[in-house]
Write a protein that holds these residues in place. Structure first.
Motif, PDB file in Angstrom:
ATOM      1  N   ARG A  16       0.799  -1.169  -0.104  1.00  0.00           N
ATOM      2  CA  ARG A  16      -0.052   0.014   0.123  1.00  0.00           C
ATOM      3  C   ARG A  16       0.879   1.246   0.166  1.00  0.00           C
ATOM      4  O   ARG A  16       0.719   2.157  -0.891  1.00  0.00           O
ATOM      5  N   ARG A  17       1.865   1.450   0.803  1.00  0.00           N
ATOM      6  CA  ARG A  17       2.870   2.722   0.971  1.00  0.00           C
ATOM      7  C   ARG A  17       3.577   2.674  -0.160  1.00  0.00           C
ATOM      8  O   ARG A  17       3.841   3.863  -0.544  1.00  0.00           O
ATOM      9  N   ALA A  18       4.243   1.513  -0.546  1.00  0.00           N
ATOM     10  CA  ALA A  18       5.000   1.660  -1.824  1.00  0.00           C
ATOM     11  C   ALA A  18       4.435   1.807  -3.020  1.00  0.00           C
ATOM     12  O   ALA A  18       4.958   1.695  -4.287  1.00  0.00           O
ATOM     13  N   ASN A  19       3.027   1.622  -3.129  1.00  0.00           N
ATOM     14  CA  ASN A  19       2.067   1.487  -4.503  1.00  0.00           C
ATOM     15  C   ASN A  19       2.811   0.275  -5.279  1.00  0.00           C
ATOM     16  O   ASN A  19       3.162   0.506  -6.459  1.00  0.00           O
ATOM     17  N   MET A  20       2.765  -0.790  -4.621  1.00  0.00           N
ATOM     18  CA  MET A  20       3.234  -2.013  -5.526  1.00  0.00           C
ATOM     19  C   MET A  20       2.312  -3.126  -5.277  1.00  0.00           C
ATOM     20  O   MET A  20       1.507  -3.045  -4.571  1.00  0.00           O
ATOM     21  N   GLN A  21       2.654  -4.326  -6.235  1.00  0.00           N
ATOM     22  CA  GLN A  21       1.625  -5.481  -6.075  1.00  0.00           C
ATOM     23  C   GLN A  21       2.180  -6.224  -4.899  1.00  0.00           C
ATOM     24  O   GLN A  21       3.122  -6.118  -4.435  1.00  0.00           O
ATOM     25  N   ARG A  22       1.063  -6.816  -4.072  1.00  0.00           N
ATOM     26  CA  ARG A  22       1.355  -7.554  -3.116  1.00  0.00           C
ATOM     27  C   ARG A  22       2.619  -8.772  -3.280  1.00  0.00           C
ATOM     28  O   ARG A  22       3.267  -8.897  -2.444  1.00  0.00           O
ATOM     29  N   THR A  23       2.494  -9.325  -4.554  1.00  0.00           N
ATOM     30  CA  THR A  23       3.499 -10.332  -4.623  1.00  0.00           C
ATOM     31  C   THR A  23       4.896  -9.680  -4.927  1.00  0.00           C
ATOM     32  O   THR A  23       5.698 -10.540  -4.358  1.00  0.00           O
ATOM     33  N   ASP A  24       4.897  -8.462  -5.285  1.00  0.00           N
ATOM     34  CA  ASP A  24       6.255  -7.829  -5.281  1.00  0.00           C
ATOM     35  C   ASP A  24       6.738  -7.351  -3.961  1.00  0.00           C
ATOM     36  O   ASP A  24       7.811  -7.534  -3.712  1.00  0.00           O
ATOM     37  N   ALA A  25       5.782  -7.031  -3.133  1.00  0.00           N
ATOM     38  CA  ALA A  25       6.225  -6.511  -1.714  1.00  0.00           C
ATOM     39  C   ALA A  25       6.213  -7.826  -0.938  1.00  0.00           C
ATOM     40  O   ALA A  25       7.381  -7.613  -0.114  1.00  0.00           O
ATOM     41  N   ASN A  26       5.747  -8.830  -1.151  1.00  0.00           N
ATOM     42  CA  ASN A  26       5.987  -9.974  -0.552  1.00  0.00           C
ATOM     43  C   ASN A  26       7.729 -10.394  -1.068  1.00  0.00           C
ATOM     44  O   ASN A  26       8.274 -11.060  -0.118  1.00  0.00           O
ATOM     45  N   ARG A  27       7.749 -10.549  -2.219  1.00  0.00           N
ATOM     46  CA  ARG A  27       9.182 -11.063  -2.675  1.00  0.00           C
ATOM     47  C   ARG A  27      10.384  -9.966  -2.074  1.00  0.00           C
ATOM     48  O   ARG A  27      11.178 -10.479  -1.369  1.00  0.00           O
ATOM     49  N   LEU A  28      10.024  -8.755  -1.891  1.00  0.00           N
ATOM     50  CA  LEU A  28      10.973  -7.755  -1.369  1.00  0.00           C
ATOM     51  C   LEU A  28      11.250  -8.049   0.036  1.00  0.00           C
ATOM     52  O   LEU A  28      12.223  -8.051   0.569  1.00  0.00           O
ATOM     53  N   LEU A  33      14.448 -10.211   4.521  1.00  0.00           N
ATOM     54  CA  LEU A  33      14.633 -11.411   5.814  1.00  0.00           C
ATOM     55  C   LEU A  33      15.578 -12.203   5.574  1.00  0.00           C
ATOM     56  O   LEU A  33      16.264 -12.607   6.485  1.00  0.00           O
ATOM     57  N   GLU A  34      15.879 -12.706   4.329  1.00  0.00           N
ATOM     58  CA  GLU A  34      16.965 -13.919   3.993  1.00  0.00           C
ATOM     59  C   GLU A  34      18.132 -13.076   4.107  1.00  0.00           C
ATOM     60  O   GLU A  34      19.115 -13.858   4.735  1.00  0.00           O
ATOM     61  N   MET A  35      18.423 -11.917   3.746  1.00  0.00           N
ATOM     62  CA  MET A  35      19.425 -11.346   3.813  1.00  0.00           C
ATOM     63  C   MET A  35      20.172 -11.012   5.234  1.00  0.00           C
ATOM     64  O   MET A  35      21.262 -11.110   5.852  1.00  0.00           O
ATOM     65  N   MET A  36      18.813 -10.758   6.062  1.00  0.00           N
ATOM     66  CA  MET A  36      19.124 -10.383   7.710  1.00  0.00           C
ATOM     67  C   MET A  36      19.673 -11.949   7.986  1.00  0.00           C
ATOM     68  O   MET A  36      20.531 -11.953   8.993  1.00  0.00           O
ATOM     69  N   GLN A  37      19.034 -13.020   7.861  1.00  0.00           N
ATOM     70  CA  GLN A  37      19.252 -14.257   8.325  1.00  0.00           C
ATOM     71  C   GLN A  37      20.610 -14.810   7.972  1.00  0.00           C
ATOM     72  O   GLN A  37      21.445 -15.097   8.918  1.00  0.00           O
ATOM     73  N   ASP A  38      20.910 -14.522   6.692  1.00  0.00           N
ATOM     74  CA  ASP A  38      22.268 -15.042   6.340  1.00  0.00           C
ATOM     75  C   ASP A  38      23.415 -14.266   6.977  1.00  0.00           C
ATOM     76  O   ASP A  38      24.349 -14.794   7.508  1.00  0.00           O
ATOM     77  N   ALA A  39      23.146 -12.884   7.076  1.00  0.00           N
ATOM     78  CA  ALA A  39      24.186 -12.162   7.771  1.00  0.00           C
ATOM     79  C   ALA A  39      24.409 -12.745   9.439  1.00  0.00           C
ATOM     80  O   ALA A  39      25.496 -13.012   9.874  1.00  0.00           O
ATOM     81  N   VAL A  41      23.612 -15.626  10.532  1.00  0.00           N
ATOM     82  CA  VAL A  41      24.144 -17.101  10.401  1.00  0.00           C
ATOM     83  C   VAL A  41      25.808 -16.828  10.489  1.00  0.00           C
ATOM     84  O   VAL A  41      26.675 -17.574  10.820  1.00  0.00           O
ATOM     85  N   ASP A  42      26.088 -16.008   9.520  1.00  0.00           N
ATOM     86  CA  ASP A  42      27.597 -15.643   9.226  1.00  0.00           C
ATOM     87  C   ASP A  42      28.253 -15.048  10.633  1.00  0.00           C
ATOM     88  O   ASP A  42      29.540 -14.761  10.502  1.00  0.00           O
ATOM     89  N   GLY A  43      27.434 -14.759  11.623  1.00  0.00           N
ATOM     90  CA  GLY A  43      27.983 -13.927  12.800  1.00  0.00           C
ATOM     91  C   GLY A  43      27.957 -12.527  12.665  1.00  0.00           C
ATOM     92  O   GLY A  43      28.730 -11.891  13.636  1.00  0.00           O
ATOM     93  N   ASP A  44      27.535 -12.006  11.807  1.00  0.00           N
ATOM     94  CA  ASP A  44      27.408 -10.327  11.507  1.00  0.00           C
ATOM     95  C   ASP A  44      26.410  -9.626  12.386  1.00  0.00           C
ATOM     96  O   ASP A  44      25.545 -10.350  12.735  1.00  0.00           O
ATOM     97  N   THR A  45      26.425  -8.512  12.535  1.00  0.00           N
ATOM     98  CA  THR A  45      25.512  -7.852  13.194  1.00  0.00           C
ATOM     99  C   THR A  45      24.596  -6.977  12.390  1.00  0.00           C
ATOM    100  O   THR A  45      25.055  -6.507  11.266  1.00  0.00           O
ATOM    101  N   VAL A  46      23.309  -6.915  12.364  1.00  0.00           N
ATOM    102  CA  VAL A  46      22.340  -6.282  11.395  1.00  0.00           C
ATOM    103  C   VAL A  46      22.095  -5.113  12.074  1.00  0.00           C
ATOM    104  O   VAL A  46      21.322  -5.157  13.275  1.00  0.00           O
ATOM    105  N   LYS A  47      22.559  -3.953  11.405  1.00  0.00           N
ATOM    106  CA  LYS A  47      22.264  -2.616  12.209  1.00  0.00           C
ATOM    107  C   LYS A  47      21.307  -2.157  11.326  1.00  0.00           C
ATOM    108  O   LYS A  47      21.631  -1.774  10.106  1.00  0.00           O
TER     109      LYS A  47
END
Length: 103
Positions: A16-28, A33-39, A41-47
């Motif tokens: 709604r806020r980014a005026n995009m399709q729900r499927t695109d918003a879900n992919r984004l 979240l995957e990028m945060m999880q990967d970081a 798992v690697d022991g990095d801090t997500v800031k």
């Protein structure tokens, strides 16, 4: 009573806020979240500026106690995710979110 914000709620609000399709918003959201999880798992801090920090902390082995039987049980070492909100987030929550319109 407080409401639980679900992943679907986040996708809907993002779409709604980014005026995009729900499927695109879900992919984004999924990719973020995957990028945060990967970081993590690697022991990095997500800031996340103005939000807070996610860290992985190593916990050592220790002795715990079964509350039912009182028996001592070893608790294996493990890694846990911790979250520390930013000062801005703490102030925002303490003031009840005043100063920003909710959607």
């Amino acid at each position: 009573m407080a409401k639980t914000v679900t992943r679907a709620d986040l996708v809907e609000a993002l779409a709604r806020r980014a005026n995009m399709q729900r499927t695109d918003a879900n992919r984004l959201l999924t990719r973020m979240l995957e990028m945060m999880q990967d970081a993590l798992v690697d022991g990095d801090t997500v800031k996340l500026s103005r939000f807070g920090n996610f860290n992985v902390r190593a916990k050592r082995q220790r002795i715990g106690r079964n509350p039912k039987t009182g028996e001592e049980v070893p608790i294996t070492p493990r890694r846990v995710v911790t979250f520390r909100p930013s000062q801005m987030m703490r102030d925002f929550v303490e003031k009840g979110g005043r100063g920003r319109a909710k959607s």
